[in-house]
Design an enzyme around this catalytic site. Sequence first.
Site, mmCIF file in Angstrom:
data_model
loop_
_atom_site.group_PDB
_atom_site.id
_atom_site.type_symbol
_atom_site.label_atom_id
_atom_site.label_comp_id
_atom_site.label_asym_id
_atom_site.label_seq_id
_atom_site.Cartn_x
_atom_site.Cartn_y
_atom_site.Cartn_z
ATOM 1 N N SER A 263 54.973 28.719 59.029
ATOM 2 C CA SER A 263 56.124 27.667 59.058
ATOM 3 C C SER A 263 57.387 28.489 58.302
ATOM 4 O O SER A 263 57.328 29.490 57.730
ATOM 5 C CB SER A 263 55.771 26.431 57.800
ATOM 6 O OG SER A 263 55.935 26.998 56.507
ATOM 7 N N LYS A 264 58.524 27.715 58.472
ATOM 8 C CA LYS A 264 59.885 28.209 57.800
ATOM 9 C C LYS A 264 59.713 28.655 56.380
ATOM 10 O O LYS A 264 60.211 29.386 55.928
ATOM 11 C CB LYS A 264 60.867 27.347 58.062
ATOM 12 C CG LYS A 264 62.354 27.832 57.366
ATOM 13 C CD LYS A 264 63.380 26.886 57.847
ATOM 14 C CE LYS A 264 64.241 26.625 56.786
ATOM 15 N NZ LYS A 264 64.671 27.831 56.013
ATOM 16 N N ARG A 265 58.695 27.707 55.644
ATOM 17 C CA ARG A 265 58.604 27.872 54.253
ATOM 18 C C ARG A 265 58.121 29.396 54.071
ATOM 19 O O ARG A 265 58.266 30.101 52.873
ATOM 20 C CB ARG A 265 57.951 26.746 53.593
ATOM 21 C CG ARG A 265 58.409 26.356 52.342
ATOM 22 C CD ARG A 265 57.891 25.236 51.813
ATOM 23 N NE ARG A 265 57.553 24.031 52.730
ATOM 24 C CZ ARG A 265 56.515 23.380 52.645
ATOM 25 N NH1 ARG A 265 55.615 23.704 51.628
ATOM 26 N NH2 ARG A 265 56.120 22.500 53.466
#
Length: 510
Positions: A263-265
């Site tokens: 994910s972007k996280r």
Amino acid sequence: MSNSNIRVRFAPSPTGPLHIGGVRTALYNYLFARKNGGKFILRIEDTDQTRLVSGAEKYIIDSFKWCGIEFDEGVASGGDYGPYRQSDRKHIYPAYAEELVKSGHAYYAFDTPDELNKIRTDYELQKLTFVYNAVARKKLRNSLTLTEEETNKLLESGEPYVIRFCMPENKIVVMNDMIRGKVEVNTSALDDKVLFKSDGMPTYHLANIVDDHLMEISHVIRGEEWLPSLPLHVLLYEAFNWEKPEFAHLPLLLKPDGNGKLSKRDGDRLGFPVFPLEWKDPKTGNISTGFREEGYFADAFINLLAMLGWNPGDERELFSMEELTEAFSIERVGKSGAKFDPVKAAWFNHQYLIRVDNETLAGLLMPIAIKNGVLVEKEQLSIAVGMVKERVNFVSELWDHLDFFFKQPENYDHKSVKKCWKEGSYNQMAELKDVLLEVDDFTAENTEKAVKKWIENNEYKTGAVMNAFRLLLVGELKGPHLFDIVALIGQEASVERIEQGLHEIGRIEN
Ligand code: GLU
């Protein structure tokens, strides 16, 4: 083998920037089409108007332009099967939804969102989950429970409705996936998905199947997250009596550490991009970096993505787009998720960087040199680049490895001074100045010969002299072969640096 009937598509929803998982899906489709002499289509699936994000479609198109994935047909390229944006095809879908109602594969459902919410809450209170399925539909307000007359009356009165798929009860759906093989699901585990919404738009499921059919898509190659939708899609093809495409569901891209979807996280947390290009969120103004902005070469980006889930069956890792087209096959796509490894990603960029010619790299580096206030000839910069490029992964890292060629040391690394500035150093370096001035043709070779001879004649310690000399030229004990540095800096500047060093360090030590 070339087969012109092969048609594949990438069908993103423009709900935000394109994740690299999406780029990989598009890449595999592209390679599959190229390999088999087929066509590759870009279709924009924007039927969920509530989730549209402005700029996302342009971002998708720009991303593919950057990384060299080309479409034969699509929103930006046109083609015989258009329009290629589902909102422009809005008029096409209602007839198909109606057709399914007529053939008994779908029905009108009049339950309002409020009514459904209430039922959901009642279920939750009993610790149950409400599913609009074969059992529930018998007790709800739809054209299966109402009489024909009642249904027509509601339709005529303009009462909002949706059209739902009438999921068969207790039927085994047998599906084939090119990567996973045979997959079976019992329909009792599935719900009556909405096919057509009260806003006059189809849902993803209906529009996707209708368009794949009308666009004569032969192979649906998409992410694993769509596997749960496959039974419904297969049943829709059967309900329409259409020939099904082949399906291939690609493994997920996983986090570098632990399990779960990348994910972007994860990118923010571990310091790497998950989008091809920089993305500015139009609502928050937040900027997420992209592979391009982080200094990845487009070819390296494609290469590293290709290897995330596919392998050539041998040890090779470096592939150009042409080589990928040649080597690619769906059979060699794995079933299990592929971990994204940022260190390996940078390694790929390194492999491309060292193969780029020095002059091109110097051209890319020039703006950085200028930003650092240094004016330098491109030829000089090329030579310096050639000496240090093996040490870096990105063009942006080059400057720190070669700035000393083009500017005198501003200070002298304290530890290095301590290590190599000894009692005799001052006098030796003062002598060295004259040795250098006597070299006629100031090449690395000639200078090295002269310096070594002088060391020998005076019985100096080579290591000690070289370290002190490097310290005066570079400011610390780093850099490539000393005499390559000397040659590039030149006679006059080398002597100047010695003088400056003697002045600065000499004064500190004495
Ligand atoms: N619009 C879907 C998406 O955003 C397409 C899925 C498919 O390829 O069927 O990924």
